[in-house]
Design an enzyme around this catalytic site. Structure first.
Site, PDB file in Angstrom:
ATOM      1  CD  GLU A   1      -2.482  -6.861   5.017  1.00  0.00           C
ATOM      2  OE1 GLU A   1      -2.989  -5.750   5.181  1.00  0.00           O
ATOM      3  OE2 GLU A   1      -1.755  -7.129   4.040  1.00  0.00           O
TER       4      GLU A   1
ATOM      5  CG  HIS B   1      -4.123  -4.086   2.493  1.00  0.00           C
ATOM      6  ND1 HIS B   1      -3.272  -3.730   3.525  1.00  0.00           N
ATOM      7  CD2 HIS B   1      -4.586  -2.923   1.965  1.00  0.00           C
ATOM      8  CE1 HIS B   1      -3.218  -2.411   3.620  1.00  0.00           C
ATOM      9  NE2 HIS B   1      -4.010  -1.900   2.686  1.00  0.00           N
TER      10      HIS B   1
ATOM     11  CB  CYS C   1      -0.973  -0.043   1.169  1.00  0.00           C
ATOM     12  SG  CYS C   1      -2.297   1.174   1.088  1.00  0.00           S
TER      13      CYS C   1
END
Length: 357
Positions: free
Chosen positions: A334, A332, A247
Site C-alpha cells: 500500500e 508495504h 510487515c
C-alpha cells in the site's frame, strides 16, 4: 536558534539546532531513505519507540497534510535531519513540521551530519540515542539498556471499528490491528471490502464468529517474538479463512507456522527497496519499514514457501502458505509514501476470498 544535542550509545555527542518540542527523548536510532512521505512516516506506528534519521537532506518542504496521516498521532519519539523547512510551500499544507512536532510533543534536531550517522549505523548496526534540549548529560547506563517494549499494545486501537466502502461490499475482512497504517484499510475499502478492525488481543474465536470472508494481519512495531498471544491466535486461524499479512503480520505468521525471525543489522526503511518475486522473476521497488526479518532457512519443514527476496541482501520478503490459503509480505504494497508496484497484492487477497464465496 536554540541548541539540541544527540547523545549516542557509543559515547559520541553531536550538537545541532532544535525544532519541534522541548525536552529529552530516548529511543532506538534508525534511518529511512525515503525522499517523500514525511507525514506518512511520522505517523507510521512501525516507528514506535524510535528516533529516526531522514537521509534526504531537506525535511518538511511541503509541510504536513493531515489527510495523509497513517495514524492519529506522531509515532516516532524523535526526528534527526540535516535541515528542516520553516516555511513549507504546498497547496495541501495544513501546518509546518515544526508546529506539528510541537503539538505532538516530539523533539527534533537539525544541522547534524546525517550522512555520517547513517554510515555509522550501516557499519555498526542500529544503536540507542538521546535527543535533548538540555545541557546535562543523560544516564548512559539507562541509554545502553533501552529496548522498545510493549509496542503493539501501545499502537493498536483498543476498540472494534467497522469501516464500510462506498457502494456494495461483497467481502468482509477482519483486520487485526498490531499498529496498522490507515492505508491498509483504505486499500481494502477501495476493493469493496467491509473492514472490521479488531484490537491486537482479540481471540481467534471472536474473529471466526464474525462472519468474515478473510483475515488481514497488519504491520506494527517491535520484535515479533514479543507477542506470543497474537502468534497463538494466528495459529488457530490458519486454514480457516484466506489470510494476508504485512510487515509485523508477515513475521508473526511465520512464527505461527514454526519458522523463526532475526534482528537485522540496520533494517530496511525507505521507499526504494528492490524485491524479487521468485515465481515470476520480476523485480519491484517497494516501501519498507522494519528491523526484523523472517529467517528464510527456518521455513524448511513448515507449510511456508519462500516467494519474495530482497535483491540487496537476500533476506525473506514474502512467504506463501498454499495449504492454508494464506500469504504474507515483508514490504508495504500500500506504500504511502512510496512506489505502488505491488498494490495488486490486495487484488490477490480479494481473489482468494472470491473463490470461497
Amino acid at each position: 536558534m536554540k541548541k539540541a544535542y544527540l547523545y549516542l550509545e557509543n559515547g559520541q555527542v553531536l550538537e545541532g539546532q532544535h525544532f519541534g518540542a522541548d525536552g529529552t527523548v530516548m529511543g532506538e536510532l534508525v534511518f529511512t531513505t525515503g525522499m517523500t512521505g514525511c507525514v506518512e512516516s511520522l505517523t507510521d506506528p512501525s516507528y514506535y519507540g524510535q528516533l529516526v534519521i531522514y537521509t534526504f537532506p531537506q525535511f518538511g518542504n511541503y509541510g504536513i497534510c493531515h489527510e495523509d496521516m497513517e495514524s492519529p498521532q506522531c509515532q516516532m519519539k524523535g526526528v534527526v535531519v540535516r535541515e528542516f523547512c520553516e516555511d513549507p510551500s504546498n497547496f495541501r499544507c495544513d501546518e509546518s513540521v515544526d508546529a506539528f512536532l510541537k503539538a505532538q510533543n516530539v523533539v527534533g534536531i537539525a544541522g547534524v551530519d546525517t550522512r555520517m550517522l547513517t554510515q555509522m549505523l550501516r557499519d555498526n548496526g542500529v544503536m540507542n540515542a538521546v535527543i535533548t534540549t538540555r545541557e546535562d548529560k543523560p544516564d548512559m547506563d539507562a541509554l545502553k539498556a533501552y529496548r522498545v517494549t510493549q509496542s503493539v499494545e501501545n499502537t493498536s486501537d483498543t476498540k472494534v471499528q467497522v469501516l464500510k466502502p462506498e457502494g456494495d461490499a461483497p467481502y468482509s475482512v477482519a483486520l487485526l490491528d498490531y499498529g496498522a497504517k490507515q492505508s491498509i484499510a483504505n486499500s481494502l475499502l477501495a476493493r469493496g471490502c467491509q473492514v472490521t478492525v479488531y484490537p491486537y488481543n482479540t481471540p481467534a474465536e471472536t474473529i471466526l464468529s464474525g462472519g468474515h470472508h478473510g483475515i488481514m494481519l497488519s504491520n506494527g512495531p517491535g520484535d515479533p517474538a514479543d507477542n506470543p498471544f497474537c502468534i497463538q491466535q494466528i495459529q488457530a486461524l490458519f486454514g480457516k479463512l484466506p489470510m494476508f499479512g504485512i510487515c509485523l503480520g508477515h513475521q508473526m505468521m511465520a512464527l505461527a507456522a514454526g519458522a523463526t525471525t532475526k534482528k537485522l543489522k540496520f533494517g530496511h526503511r525507505g521507499a526504494n527497496q528492490p524485491v524479487k518475486d521468485l515465481e515470476t522473476g520480476e523485480v519491484s521497488i517497494t516501501s519498507q519499514n522494519h528491523g526484523y526479518a523472517v529467517d528464510a532457512d527456518s521455513l524448511a519443514g513448515t507449510k511456508g514457501v519462500l516467494r519474495f527476496v530482497n535483491v540487496n541482501d537476500g533476506t525473506c520478503e514474502g512467504v506463501d502458505y498454499p495449504e492454508y490459503r494464506a500469504f504474507s509480505l515483508q514490504f508495504h504494497p500500500e506504500a504511502h509514501g512510496g512506489p505502488l508496484d505491488c498494490l495488486t497484492a490486495f487484488d490477490r487477497f480479494t481473489d482468494m476470498m472470491k473463490e470461497g464465496l
